[in-house]
Design an enzyme around this catalytic site. Structure first.
Site, PDB file in Angstrom:
ATOM      1  NE  ARG A  44      34.466 -13.285 -42.257  1.00 35.94           N
ATOM      2  CZ  ARG A  44      33.657 -12.256 -41.741  1.00 35.94           C
ATOM      3  NH1 ARG A  44      34.349 -11.259 -41.095  1.00 35.94           N
ATOM      4  NH2 ARG A  44      32.353 -12.316 -42.105  1.00 35.94           N
ATOM      5  CE  LYS A  71      26.026  -2.620 -42.186  1.00 35.05           C
ATOM      6  NZ  LYS A  71      26.953  -3.730 -42.916  1.00 35.05           N
ATOM      7  CB  SER A 131      34.844  -4.172 -40.352  1.00 33.69           C
ATOM      8  OG  SER A 131      35.495  -4.352 -41.605  1.00 33.69           O
ATOM      9  CG  HIS A 139      38.171  -6.074 -46.152  1.00 32.38           C
ATOM     10  ND1 HIS A 139      37.951  -5.449 -44.889  1.00 32.38           N
ATOM     11  CD2 HIS A 139      37.106  -7.092 -46.112  1.00 32.38           C
ATOM     12  CE1 HIS A 139      36.761  -5.289 -44.572  1.00 32.38           C
ATOM     13  NE2 HIS A 139      36.238  -6.418 -45.050  1.00 32.38           N
TER      14      HIS A 139
HETATM   15  O1  PNS Z   1      30.996  -6.126 -46.106  1.00 29.03           O
HETATM   16  P1  PNS Z   1      29.426  -6.654 -46.209  1.00 29.03           P
HETATM   17  O2  PNS Z   1      28.630  -5.796 -45.203  1.00 29.03           O
HETATM   18  O3  PNS Z   1      29.208  -7.965 -45.800  1.00 29.03           O
HETATM   19  O4  PNS Z   1      28.983  -6.291 -47.854  1.00 29.03           O
HETATM   20  C1  PNS Z   1      27.651  -6.469 -47.999  1.00 29.03           C
HETATM   21  C2  PNS Z   1      27.099  -6.131 -49.697  1.00 29.03           C
HETATM   22  C3  PNS Z   1      27.456  -4.541 -49.786  1.00 29.03           C
HETATM   23  C4  PNS Z   1      28.217  -6.817 -50.542  1.00 29.03           C
HETATM   24  C5  PNS Z   1      25.878  -6.348 -49.842  1.00 29.03           C
HETATM   25  O5  PNS Z   1      24.988  -5.931 -48.611  1.00 29.03           O
HETATM   26  C6  PNS Z   1      25.293  -5.991 -51.160  1.00 29.03           C
HETATM   27  O6  PNS Z   1      25.377  -5.960 -52.204  1.00 29.03           O
HETATM   28  N1  PNS Z   1      24.433  -4.788 -50.821  1.00 29.03           N
HETATM   29  C7  PNS Z   1      23.963  -3.703 -52.230  1.00 29.03           C
HETATM   30  C8  PNS Z   1      22.172  -4.068 -52.127  1.00 29.03           C
HETATM   31  C9  PNS Z   1      21.942  -5.169 -53.036  1.00 29.03           C
HETATM   32  O7  PNS Z   1      22.154  -5.658 -54.099  1.00 29.03           O
HETATM   33  N2  PNS Z   1      21.001  -6.220 -52.111  1.00 29.03           N
HETATM   34  C10 PNS Z   1      20.576  -7.475 -52.962  1.00 29.03           C
HETATM   35  C11 PNS Z   1      21.449  -8.680 -52.779  1.00 29.03           C
HETATM   36  S1  PNS Z   1      20.984  -9.533 -51.173  1.00 29.03           S
END
Ligand code: PNS
Length: 160
Positions: free
Chosen positions: A89, A40, A127, A16
Site C-alpha cells: 500500500r 491473535k 481491515s 484486498h
Molecule cells: O494480512 P496480514 O496479517 O498482513 O498477513 C500476514 C501473513 C498471514 C501473510 C503472515 O503473518 C504469515 O505468513 N504468517 C504465517 C507464519 C509464517 O510463515 N511466518 C514466517 C514469515 S515472517
C-alpha cells in the site's frame, strides 16, 4: 501458474479485492488463504472470513479460498505453489513485507514473493481502519462490500 495470496482478511476489504481481481487476471489460479492464528485475537472467526471471501469473489472463476496454520512456506509446499502475492500500500508497508519475503525465501529457497501496488484509491485502507470506523458507527460502505458491512454491523451492534 498458481499463486498464493495470504493474509488475515479480518475482514476482507475493497483493497484486498482489488489485489485478488488483478492477480486473477495475471495468474491461472489464485489461492487466497487465511492465517488461522489462535494467538491473535480476530474479530471474525476463520469460518466467517472464508464465507465473506467466497461470497465476494464468486464472480471470479480462478479463485480458491482456504485457510492455514503454521508456516506459510509449509502451506505453499503442500500445495505445490512457490509464488506468493502481496499487496503493497505505502512505503510504510515495505519494511515489514521486505522482512517477510526474505524470511520466507530463507526458509525455502524456492519461494518468490511478487508485490502488486494497491491502487491509489485504497492505499490508506486496512481491515483495522474498517473495524475502527464501524465500531464507532461510521460509514464503511465505500471500503467494504455490503455483506461485509452487514456482518460488521451485526458484530458491533447485533441490531440486524
Ligand atoms: O494480512 P496480514 O496479517 O498482513 O498477513 C500476514 C501473513 C498471514 C501473510 C503472515 O503473518 C504469515 O505468513 N504468517 C504465517 C507464519 C509464517 O510463515 N511466518 C514466517 C514469515 S515472517
Amino acid at each position: 501458474m498458481a499463486v498464493i495470496y495470504p493474509g488475515s482478511f479480518d475482514p476482507v476489504t475493497y483493497g484486498h479485492l482489488d489485489i485478488i481481481k488483478r492477480a486473477s487476471k495475471k495468474f491461472d489460479k489464485v489461492i487466497v488463504t487465511i492465517l488461522n492464528n489462535p494467538s491473535k485475537k480476530a474479530l471474525f472467526d476463520v469460518q466467517k472470513r472464508v464465507e465473506l471471501l467466497e461470497n465476494t469473489t464468486k464472480h471470479l472463476d480462478n479463485i480458491v479460498i482456504d485457510s492455514f496454520s503454521g508456516l506459510l512456506v509449509d502451506y505453499a509446499k503442500k500445495n505445490d505453489v512457490s509464488t506468493i502475492i502481496k499487496g503493497l500500500r505505502a512505503i510504510s508497508d515495505f519494511e515489514y513485507e521486505f522482512q517477510m519475503a526474505h524470511t520466507n525465501t530463507m526458509l525455502d529457497e524456492n519461494i518468490e514473493t511478487i508485490f502488486l501496488m494497491t491502487s491509489n484509491k485504497y492505499s490508506f485502507l486496512s481491515s483495522s481502519v474498517v473495524k475502527e470506523i464501524s465500531k464507532f458507527d461510521g460509514d464503511v460502505s465505500k471500503l467494504v462490500p455490503e455483506i461485509v458491512e452487514y456482518n460488521l454491523n451485526k458484530k458491533f451492534r447485533g441490531d440486524i
